[in-house]
Design a protein around this motif. Structure first.
Motif, PDB file in Angstrom:
ATOM      1  N   ALA A 105       0.812  -1.227   0.000  1.00 19.65           N
ATOM      2  CA  ALA A 105       0.000   0.000   0.000  1.00 19.65           C
ATOM      3  C   ALA A 105       0.842   1.272   0.000  1.00 19.65           C
ATOM      4  CB  ALA A 105      -0.907   0.004   1.228  1.00 19.65           C
ATOM      5  N   HIS A 106       0.290   2.312  -0.608  1.00 21.50           N
ATOM      6  CA  HIS A 106       0.892   3.642  -0.673  1.00 21.50           C
ATOM      7  C   HIS A 106      -0.247   4.650  -0.676  1.00 21.50           C
ATOM      8  CE1 HIS A 106       2.440   7.254  -2.598  1.00 21.50           C
ATOM      9  NE2 HIS A 106       3.620   6.889  -2.155  1.00 21.50           N
ATOM     10  N   PRO A 107      -0.220   5.758   0.024  1.00 20.79           N
ATOM     11  CA  PRO A 107       0.903   6.315   0.800  1.00 20.79           C
ATOM     12  C   PRO A 107       0.968   5.826   2.261  1.00 20.79           C
ATOM     13  CG  PRO A 107      -0.843   7.934   0.658  1.00 20.79           C
ATOM     14  CD  PRO A 107      -1.315   6.733  -0.119  1.00 20.79           C
ATOM     15  N   SER A 138      12.744   4.175  -6.255  1.00 16.76           N
ATOM     16  CA  SER A 138      11.977   5.266  -6.853  1.00 16.76           C
ATOM     17  C   SER A 138      10.945   5.772  -5.851  1.00 16.76           C
ATOM     18  CB  SER A 138      11.284   4.796  -8.141  1.00 16.76           C
ATOM     19  OG  SER A 138      10.308   3.839  -7.845  1.00 16.76           O
ATOM     20  N   GLY A 139      10.314   6.877  -6.185  1.00 14.25           N
ATOM     21  CA  GLY A 139       9.343   7.492  -5.282  1.00 14.25           C
ATOM     22  C   GLY A 139       8.240   6.517  -4.919  1.00 14.25           C
ATOM     23  N   GLY A 140       7.792   6.607  -3.694  1.00 11.53           N
ATOM     24  CA  GLY A 140       6.825   5.633  -3.181  1.00 11.53           C
ATOM     25  C   GLY A 140       7.523   4.650  -2.262  1.00 11.53           C
ATOM     26  N   GLY A 141       8.843   4.566  -2.415  1.00 15.42           N
ATOM     27  CA  GLY A 141       9.629   3.601  -1.635  1.00 15.42           C
ATOM     28  C   GLY A 141       9.499   3.785  -0.131  1.00 15.42           C
ATOM     29  N   SER A 142       9.285   5.021   0.301  1.00 17.86           N
ATOM     30  CA  SER A 142       9.189   5.254   1.754  1.00 17.86           C
ATOM     31  C   SER A 142       8.018   4.471   2.346  1.00 17.86           C
ATOM     32  CB  SER A 142       8.968   6.733   2.056  1.00 17.86           C
ATOM     33  OG  SER A 142      10.007   7.503   1.540  1.00 17.86           O
ATOM     34  N   ALA A 143       6.861   4.542   1.676  1.00 19.27           N
ATOM     35  CA  ALA A 143       5.681   3.836   2.204  1.00 19.27           C
ATOM     36  C   ALA A 143       5.739   2.354   1.883  1.00 19.27           C
ATOM     37  CB  ALA A 143       4.416   4.439   1.609  1.00 19.27           C
ATOM     38  N   LEU A 144       6.390   2.015   0.786  1.00 19.18           N
ATOM     39  CA  LEU A 144       6.371   0.613   0.332  1.00 19.18           C
ATOM     40  C   LEU A 144       7.394  -0.256   1.053  1.00 19.18           C
ATOM     41  CD1 LEU A 144       5.882   1.417  -3.448  1.00 19.18           C
ATOM     42  CD2 LEU A 144       4.199   0.419  -1.902  1.00 19.18           C
ATOM     43  N   ASP A 178       6.670  19.293   4.486  1.00 15.84           N
ATOM     44  CA  ASP A 178       7.099  18.940   3.128  1.00 15.84           C
ATOM     45  C   ASP A 178       7.789  17.575   3.147  1.00 15.84           C
ATOM     46  OD1 ASP A 178       9.812  19.200   3.740  1.00 15.84           O
ATOM     47  OD2 ASP A 178       9.918  21.263   3.041  1.00 15.84           O
ATOM     48  N   ILE A 179       8.133  17.082   1.944  1.00 15.11           N
ATOM     49  CA  ILE A 179       8.608  15.699   1.846  1.00 15.11           C
ATOM     50  C   ILE A 179       9.937  15.488   2.596  1.00 15.11           C
ATOM     51  CG2 ILE A 179       9.688  16.029  -0.430  1.00 15.11           C
ATOM     52  CD1 ILE A 179       7.896  12.841   0.700  1.00 15.11           C
ATOM     53  N   SER A 180      10.802  16.517   2.644  1.00 20.65           N
ATOM     54  CA  SER A 180      12.071  16.291   3.354  1.00 20.65           C
ATOM     55  C   SER A 180      11.821  16.212   4.865  1.00 20.65           C
ATOM     56  CB  SER A 180      13.111  17.349   2.990  1.00 20.65           C
ATOM     57  OG  SER A 180      12.757  18.562   3.573  1.00 20.65           O
ATOM     58  N   ILE A 182       8.873  15.166   6.214  1.00 13.01           N
ATOM     59  CA  ILE A 182       8.184  13.876   6.430  1.00 13.01           C
ATOM     60  C   ILE A 182       9.232  12.759   6.475  1.00 13.01           C
ATOM     61  CG2 ILE A 182       6.653  12.167   5.335  1.00 13.01           C
ATOM     62  CD1 ILE A 182       5.013  14.503   4.219  1.00 13.01           C
ATOM     63  N   ASN A 183      10.152  12.812   5.518  1.00 11.07           N
ATOM     64  CA  ASN A 183      11.131  11.733   5.440  1.00 11.07           C
ATOM     65  C   ASN A 183      12.176  11.789   6.550  1.00 11.07           C
ATOM     66  OD1 ASN A 183       9.735  10.680   3.388  1.00 11.07           O
ATOM     67  ND2 ASN A 183      11.214  11.111   1.766  1.00 11.07           N
ATOM     68  N   CYS A 184      12.429  12.971   7.094  1.00 10.25           N
ATOM     69  CA  CYS A 184      13.340  13.051   8.246  1.00 10.25           C
ATOM     70  C   CYS A 184      12.772  12.191   9.382  1.00 10.25           C
ATOM     71  CB  CYS A 184      13.492  14.510   8.678  1.00 10.25           C
ATOM     72  SG  CYS A 184      14.366  14.665  10.233  1.00 10.25           S
ATOM     73  N   ASP A 213      11.534  11.478  -7.515  1.00 13.38           N
ATOM     74  CA  ASP A 213      10.184  12.073  -7.506  1.00 13.38           C
ATOM     75  C   ASP A 213      10.137  13.212  -6.499  1.00 13.38           C
ATOM     76  OD1 ASP A 213      10.278  10.667  -5.110  1.00 13.38           O
ATOM     77  OD2 ASP A 213       8.104  10.499  -5.055  1.00 13.38           O
ATOM     78  N   VAL A 214      11.314  13.800  -6.198  1.00 14.44           N
ATOM     79  CA  VAL A 214      11.258  14.938  -5.272  1.00 14.44           C
ATOM     80  C   VAL A 214      11.835  16.182  -5.948  1.00 14.44           C
ATOM     81  CG1 VAL A 214      11.430  13.425  -3.243  1.00 14.44           C
ATOM     82  CG2 VAL A 214      13.452  14.600  -4.041  1.00 14.44           C
ATOM     83  N   VAL A 215      11.198  17.305  -5.656  1.00  9.05           N
ATOM     84  CA  VAL A 215      11.659  18.567  -6.229  1.00  9.05           C
ATOM     85  C   VAL A 215      13.069  18.832  -5.709  1.00  9.05           C
ATOM     86  CG1 VAL A 215      11.244  21.062  -6.191  1.00  9.05           C
ATOM     87  CG2 VAL A 215       9.328  19.477  -6.474  1.00  9.05           C
ATOM     88  N   ILE A 222      14.797  11.168  -1.627  1.00 12.98           N
ATOM     89  CA  ILE A 222      14.069  10.263  -2.523  1.00 12.98           C
ATOM     90  C   ILE A 222      13.895   8.906  -1.840  1.00 12.98           C
ATOM     91  CG2 ILE A 222      14.040   9.153  -4.801  1.00 12.98           C
ATOM     92  CD1 ILE A 222      16.147  11.382  -5.633  1.00 12.98           C
ATOM     93  N   ALA A 223      12.637   8.483  -1.694  1.00 14.94           N
ATOM     94  CA  ALA A 223      12.313   7.211  -1.013  1.00 14.94           C
ATOM     95  C   ALA A 223      13.051   7.103   0.331  1.00 14.94           C
ATOM     96  CB  ALA A 223      12.623   6.022  -1.914  1.00 14.94           C
ATOM     97  N   SER A 224      13.190   8.235   0.996  1.00 13.03           N
ATOM     98  CA  SER A 224      13.860   8.326   2.310  1.00 13.03           C
ATOM     99  C   SER A 224      15.316   7.846   2.282  1.00 13.03           C
ATOM    100  CB  SER A 224      13.079   7.554   3.385  1.00 13.03           C
ATOM    101  OG  SER A 224      11.812   8.116   3.563  1.00 13.03           O
TER     102      SER A 224
HETATM  103  O1  LIG Z   1       7.624   8.823  -2.333  1.00 12.38           O
HETATM  104  C1  LIG Z   1       8.486   8.521  -1.475  1.00 12.38           C
HETATM  105  O2  LIG Z   1       8.723   7.393  -1.095  1.00 12.38           O
HETATM  106  C2  LIG Z   1       9.279   9.580  -0.924  1.00 12.38           C
HETATM  107  O3  LIG Z   1       9.609   9.549   0.192  1.00 12.38           O
HETATM  108  C3  LIG Z   1       9.785  10.578  -1.870  1.00 12.38           C
HETATM  109  O4  LIG Z   1      10.547   9.928  -2.806  1.00 12.38           O
END
Ligand SMILES: O=C(O)C(=O)CO
Length: 458
Positions: A105-107, A138-144, A178-180, A182-184, A213-215, A222-224
């Motif tokens: 699942a994502h997010p 790739s993006g999405g990896g953080s949740a996946l 923001d994404i940075s 969230i990922n921190c 997938d990050v600005v 990217i994907a944490s």
């Molecule tokens: O989408 C994710 O998994 C992020 O954390 C940004 O790449």
């Protein structure tokens, strides 16, 4: 939906943007195998790896675009791959022979993601200095790839559960971080993120293919940043929690882990001095900017005068729509950026601060906000055509990549008596655009480099 000529053009331009960041094409173009030497072609100098130096080749990865990356690796390495596991979003799959796919699942992460993370972690830990590990990120990896932290501090077990991680994710997605940021937090509550995956697979050699997938394309975001060193610390994580007043909103276990880390009781994420660049190569294979260049080429081919504005568009989607509307008017009146017919292209990732209960995504919200502006136009947008779409094919929790806005759509919505303002108030862009046939649906694209907006002024 029956498309106008300009809508066809917008769709073709967007499709070329996607094609330019097709991970299968990028990897098969840049990675070659000859006499058992694997070479990655790079502008900064090629990387070569002699497969004879390794006893095992493992492939691991996570992200929405990872299945296509995996298919490319399978086509190049075939049965040299001893074992492989990737975690992808439900439906973002390819036919693979040697690499196992787990859909998750994502997010907000789920049990399948945890299962994938366990399997990937144990495969990574089995690596030796005679192992070549190919990481596909790739993006999405953080949740996946949720691998909730467990540690022992002074005899006490610290266990963060999947449910804790789900609640942390929900709180972070809703607070405007923001994404940075969230990922921190995610990196500091994980066994794999923030370079910890790299620690697991040491002393293996790794080639890490990364699609951004990050600005701004920061590798540690990217994907944490599973394979990169991390600039952020437990102290930063606590500051973010305080800044967004999340102490009461995130589960006590998660907060406790972050506090312990902040007091130096937990091991930090991987830092620069620990990163061995001779054993780990992070290779950025695709970005939003590359997609925009593809879009530009197609627009030129279709006869437009083209200007790329930026690949770093962010902020509220509705504000971005206002900006595109301002540009459209200047373009119409003064040809300020290009001679007509003009095609103005931008990319990045906006946000929507949700106030209603409707369904939509940031690109659909932007298209509908743009349509609202066209509704105030004396010419009713006859010469103006707009598409905003997400490159992964899923804008928000919807099955559409994004939406179109132009005079014809405005007309139709008026005939149907739909109120743009009411739908926007409820953040219900999906249902509005669906009713007037203005959604752009691509299905899962298996790539992911943020969003693309295309404005045509004739
Ligand atoms: O989408 C994710 O998994 C992020 O954390 C940004 O790449």
């Amino acid at each position: 939906m029956l498309m106008t000529k300009e809508q066809e053009h917008l769709a073709q331009i967007f499709s070329k943007a996607l094609d330019q960041v097709d991970p299968y094409k990028i990897i098969t173009n840049r990675l070659t195998l000859s006499n058992e030497v694997l070479t990655v072609t790079m502008d900064e100098g090629n990387i070569s790896v002699n497969l004879k130096d390794f006893e095992r080749i493992l492939v691991i990865g996570a992200g929405k675009a990872t299945a296509k990356m995996a298919r490319a690796i399978e086509d190049i390495l075939g049965d040299r791959i001893e074992s492989g596991i990737i975690s992808v979003k439900y439906g973002h799959t390819e036919n693979l022979k040697y690499i196992k796919t787990i859909e998750a699942a994502h997010p907000v992460p789920d049990e399948n993601g945890v299962k994938a993370a366990h399997m990937i972690e144990s495969l990574a830990c089995s690596a030796t200095d005679k192992t070549l590990v190919i990481n596909l990120i790739s993006g999405g990896g953080s949740a996946l790839l949720p691998s909730p932290m467990n540690a022992e501090v002074e005899g006490e077990k610290i266990t963060v559960t999947l449910e804790d991680k789900q609640n942390v994710t929900k709180a972070l997605l809703a607070c405007g971080a923001d994404i940075s940021e969230i990922n921190c937090i995610r990196k500091h509550l994980s066994n794999l993120k923030g370079g910890r995956l790299l620690r697991c697979l040491r002393p293996a050699r790794s080639l890490n293919f990364i699609l951004s997938d990050v600005v701004g394309d920061n590798l540690d975001t990217i994907a944490s940043g599973m394979t990169s060193f991390d600039h952020s610390t437990y102290c930063d994580a606590i500051s973010i929690i305080d800044h967004y007043k999340l102490r009461g909103k995130i589960p006590p276990n998660a907060l406790k882990a972050l506090e312990l880390g902040n007091h130096g009781k937990l091991i930090e994420t991987l830092k620069k001095d620990e990163f061995n660049a001779e054993r780990a190569e992070n290779i950025l294979i695709g970005t939003n900017r590359i997609a925009l260049l593809g879009a530009r080429d197609k627009a030129i081919e279709l006869g437009y005068n083209v200007q790329i504005l930026t690949s770093r568009l962010d902020g509220e989607a509705a504000n971005a729509a206002d900006m595109f509307w301002a540009i459209a008017q200047d373009e119409r009146q003064w040809e300020l950026l290009e001679k007509k017919p003009a095609c103005i292209i931008a990319g990045g990732e906006t946000v929507v601060t949700i106030k209603g209960n409707g369904k939509g995504g940031r690109n659909q919200e932007m298209a509908l906000s743009f349509l609202m502006r066209l509704g105030q136009d004396k010419l009713e947008g006859k010469d103006i055509h707009f598409l905003a779409a997400s490159t992964d094919g899923n804008d928000g929790p919807t099955d559409a990549a994004g939406g179109f806005a132009d005079g014809a759509i405005l007309n139709k919505s008026r005939q149907m008596g739909l109120s743009i303002a009411d739908y926007l108030k409820d953040n219900d862009s999906y249902h509005f655009l669906d009713k007037v046939g203005a959604l752009h649906k691509t299905g899962p694209t298996n790539t992911n480099v943020c969003d693309v907006q295309i404005l045509i002024v004739k």
